[in-house]
Design a protein around this motif. Structure first.
Motif, PDB file in Angstrom:
ATOM      1  N   UNK A   1      -5.631   4.989  -2.038  1.00 25.40           N
ATOM      2  CA  UNK A   1      -6.966   4.490  -1.723  1.00 25.40           C
ATOM      3  C   UNK A   1      -6.997   3.128  -1.054  1.00 25.40           C
ATOM      4  N   UNK A   2      -5.872   2.676  -0.514  1.00 23.33           N
ATOM      5  CA  UNK A   2      -5.830   1.394   0.200  1.00 23.33           C
ATOM      6  C   UNK A   2      -4.984   1.542   1.468  1.00 23.33           C
ATOM      7  N   UNK A   3      -5.118   0.608   2.427  1.00 22.06           N
ATOM      8  CA  UNK A   3      -4.294   0.697   3.638  1.00 22.06           C
ATOM      9  C   UNK A   3      -2.806   0.607   3.306  1.00 22.06           C
TER      10      UNK A   3
ATOM     11  N   UNK B   1      -3.689  -9.333  -1.013  1.00 23.79           N
ATOM     12  CA  UNK B   1      -2.283  -9.202  -1.395  1.00 23.79           C
ATOM     13  C   UNK B   1      -1.577  -8.174  -0.518  1.00 23.79           C
ATOM     14  N   UNK B   2      -0.311  -8.440  -0.244  1.00 16.63           N
ATOM     15  CA  UNK B   2       0.568  -7.402   0.306  1.00 16.63           C
ATOM     16  C   UNK B   2       1.457  -6.965  -0.841  1.00 16.63           C
ATOM     17  N   UNK B   3       1.416  -5.690  -1.128  1.00 13.06           N
ATOM     18  CA  UNK B   3       2.311  -5.139  -2.144  1.00 13.06           C
ATOM     19  C   UNK B   3       3.431  -4.425  -1.397  1.00 13.06           C
ATOM     20  N   UNK B   4       4.630  -5.000  -1.467  1.00 11.92           N
ATOM     21  CA  UNK B   4       5.762  -4.365  -0.790  1.00 11.92           C
ATOM     22  C   UNK B   4       6.415  -3.363  -1.734  1.00 11.92           C
TER      23      UNK B   4
ATOM     24  N   UNK C   1     -10.250  -8.686   9.237  1.00 10.30           N
ATOM     25  CA  UNK C   1     -11.334  -9.240   8.431  1.00 10.30           C
ATOM     26  C   UNK C   1     -11.725  -8.388   7.225  1.00 10.30           C
ATOM     27  N   UNK C   2     -11.989  -7.126   7.464  1.00 11.81           N
ATOM     28  CA  UNK C   2     -12.544  -6.321   6.378  1.00 11.81           C
ATOM     29  C   UNK C   2     -11.511  -5.369   5.796  1.00 11.81           C
ATOM     30  N   UNK C   3     -11.325  -5.480   4.506  1.00 13.11           N
ATOM     31  CA  UNK C   3     -10.434  -4.557   3.812  1.00 13.11           C
ATOM     32  C   UNK C   3     -11.236  -3.870   2.721  1.00 13.11           C
ATOM     33  N   UNK C   4     -10.942  -2.612   2.447  1.00 15.67           N
ATOM     34  CA  UNK C   4     -11.693  -1.920   1.403  1.00 15.67           C
ATOM     35  C   UNK C   4     -11.387  -2.488   0.012  1.00 15.67           C
TER      36      UNK C   4
ATOM     37  N   UNK D   1      -8.582  -7.404  -6.227  1.00 15.15           N
ATOM     38  CA  UNK D   1      -8.614  -8.015  -4.894  1.00 15.15           C
ATOM     39  C   UNK D   1      -8.024  -7.035  -3.876  1.00 15.15           C
ATOM     40  N   UNK D   2      -8.430  -7.161  -2.597  1.00 13.11           N
ATOM     41  CA  UNK D   2      -7.899  -6.236  -1.589  1.00 13.11           C
ATOM     42  C   UNK D   2      -6.373  -6.263  -1.489  1.00 13.11           C
ATOM     43  N   UNK D   3      -5.782  -5.091  -1.432  1.00 15.37           N
ATOM     44  CA  UNK D   3      -4.327  -4.951  -1.351  1.00 15.37           C
ATOM     45  C   UNK D   3      -3.986  -4.067  -0.152  1.00 15.37           C
ATOM     46  N   UNK D   4      -2.941  -4.463   0.567  1.00 11.24           N
ATOM     47  CA  UNK D   4      -2.370  -3.608   1.604  1.00 11.24           C
ATOM     48  C   UNK D   4      -0.937  -3.336   1.214  1.00 11.24           C
ATOM     49  N   UNK D   5      -0.513  -2.088   1.333  1.00 11.43           N
ATOM     50  CA  UNK D   5       0.868  -1.757   0.983  1.00 11.43           C
ATOM     51  C   UNK D   5       1.761  -1.827   2.210  1.00 11.43           C
ATOM     52  N   UNK D   6       2.887  -2.529   2.071  1.00  7.68           N
ATOM     53  CA  UNK D   6       3.952  -2.465   3.061  1.00  7.68           C
ATOM     54  C   UNK D   6       5.014  -1.535   2.500  1.00  7.68           C
TER      55      UNK D   6
END
Ligand code: GDP
Ligand code: K
Ligand code: MG
Length: 278
Positions: free
Chosen positions: A133-135, A80-83, A157-160, A104-109
């Motif tokens: 604790x996430x990118x 997921x991208x959490x904006x 490929x790999x996300x924490x 599930x892996x999340x990246x913040x925008x």
């Protein structure tokens, strides 16, 4: 991979969606409701981006929250991208916490960086990323600045694994979550911690879903007991209690990584260039 785009209303979701995807997209409705569904392709042509309605929290108040909850219950999302709106971070983080709990892996925008900096917020993206604790990638979706970095981060490929225990809800709720896990004969695909917390908050879609796994009488009894326990120990309703616990965690994040009014006046464009890289 299927990557979902989730955030509060008016955080720049549409702008980001257009920046991250090529011209290709198809538009339809989410099943059963007249809420628009948009799916686009990342510029790498390998991954799909699924746009979800803007919401403040998953607990359904309107059909938009329902669409997002149903999506998380039924569709197979990989990441997921959490904006987030960087100028409204405190309010935005309530949804982020619920996404971390989903597991599930999340990246913040971190969007609207120009607005936040113009208002004098000092933001440390790296420190904020460590705290949550996430990118996290700062972006300005209106101009596209930072969007390629965000795309790269989320499609890599790999996300924490996110820390689903970012909020400690205290003895009553943490123990109830452990008991809840024992009610299942067959484990569902979703995180039981997330399901439990959503149920405690009164997410009707989650409760209905759980009735596929647990007898509704047993479920109701369990729910009544934990509601009662919180009422006795904290004197509030369980949804307010959960909200308060999340707020405490958010306040800590904000103190450590955010808002300090800037003393030195640097020109805005220099501040932006120093923080949001192309
Ligand atoms: P959505 O409602 O979440 O889909 O958000 P939109 O993409 O429609 O954006 C809402 C408004 O914010 C629009 O006027 C955008 O042009 C503006 N916007 C989006 N991203 C940014 C940004 O990074 N900086 C600024 N200043 N405005 C933005
Ligand atoms: K809008
Ligand atoms: Mg939009």
């Amino acid at each position: 991979m299927d990557i979902a785009l989730i955030g509060n209303p008016n955080t720049g979701k549409t702008s980001l969606f257009n920046n991250l995807t090529g011209s290709y997209e198809y538009v339809g409705n989410w099943s059963g409701v007249t809420v628009e569904k948009k799916v686009g392709q990342f510029k790498n042509k390998k991954d799909k981006l699924i746009d979800l309605p803007g919401i403040y929290s998953l607990t359904p108040l309107s059909k938009d929250e329902g669409v997002v909850t149903q999506f998380l219950l039924s569709e197979n999302v990989d990441k997921m991208i959490n904006i987030l709106d960087a100028s409204q971070l405190e309010r935005n983080l309530h949804l982020t916490i619920q996404l971390l709990e989903y597991g599930k892996p999340v990246v913040i925008g971190l969007n609207m960086m120009d607005v936040a900096l113009k208002r004098g917020f000092q933001i440390e993206p790296n420190q904020l990323s460590n705290q949550i604790g996430i990118p996290l990638k700062p972006v300005i979706a209106r101009t596209g600045k930072g969007c390629d970095m965000l795309a790269e981060a989320v499609t890599s490929e790999r996300l924490p694994e996110p820390n689903a225990r970012i909020v400690d809800y205290g003895k009553d709720i943490e123990e109830a979550i452990l008991r809840f896990e024992k009610l299942f004969d067959n484990k569902p695909n979703q995180s039981t911690r997330w399901l439990a917390l959503q149920m405690f908050e009164g997410n009707q879609y989650v409760i209905k879903y759980l009735e596929n796994y647990i007898e509704s009488e047993q479920l109701n009894q369990f729910l009544l007991e934990i509601k009662d326990a919180i009422k006795k120990s904290a004197g509030t309703s369980i949804d307010q209690f959960i909200f308060r616990k999340r707020k405490e965690t958010i306040n800590q994040i904000m103190t450590d990584a955010y808002i300090k009014r800037e003393q030195i006046i640097t020109p805005l464009s220099e501040k932006i260039d120093a923080i949001v890289t192309n």
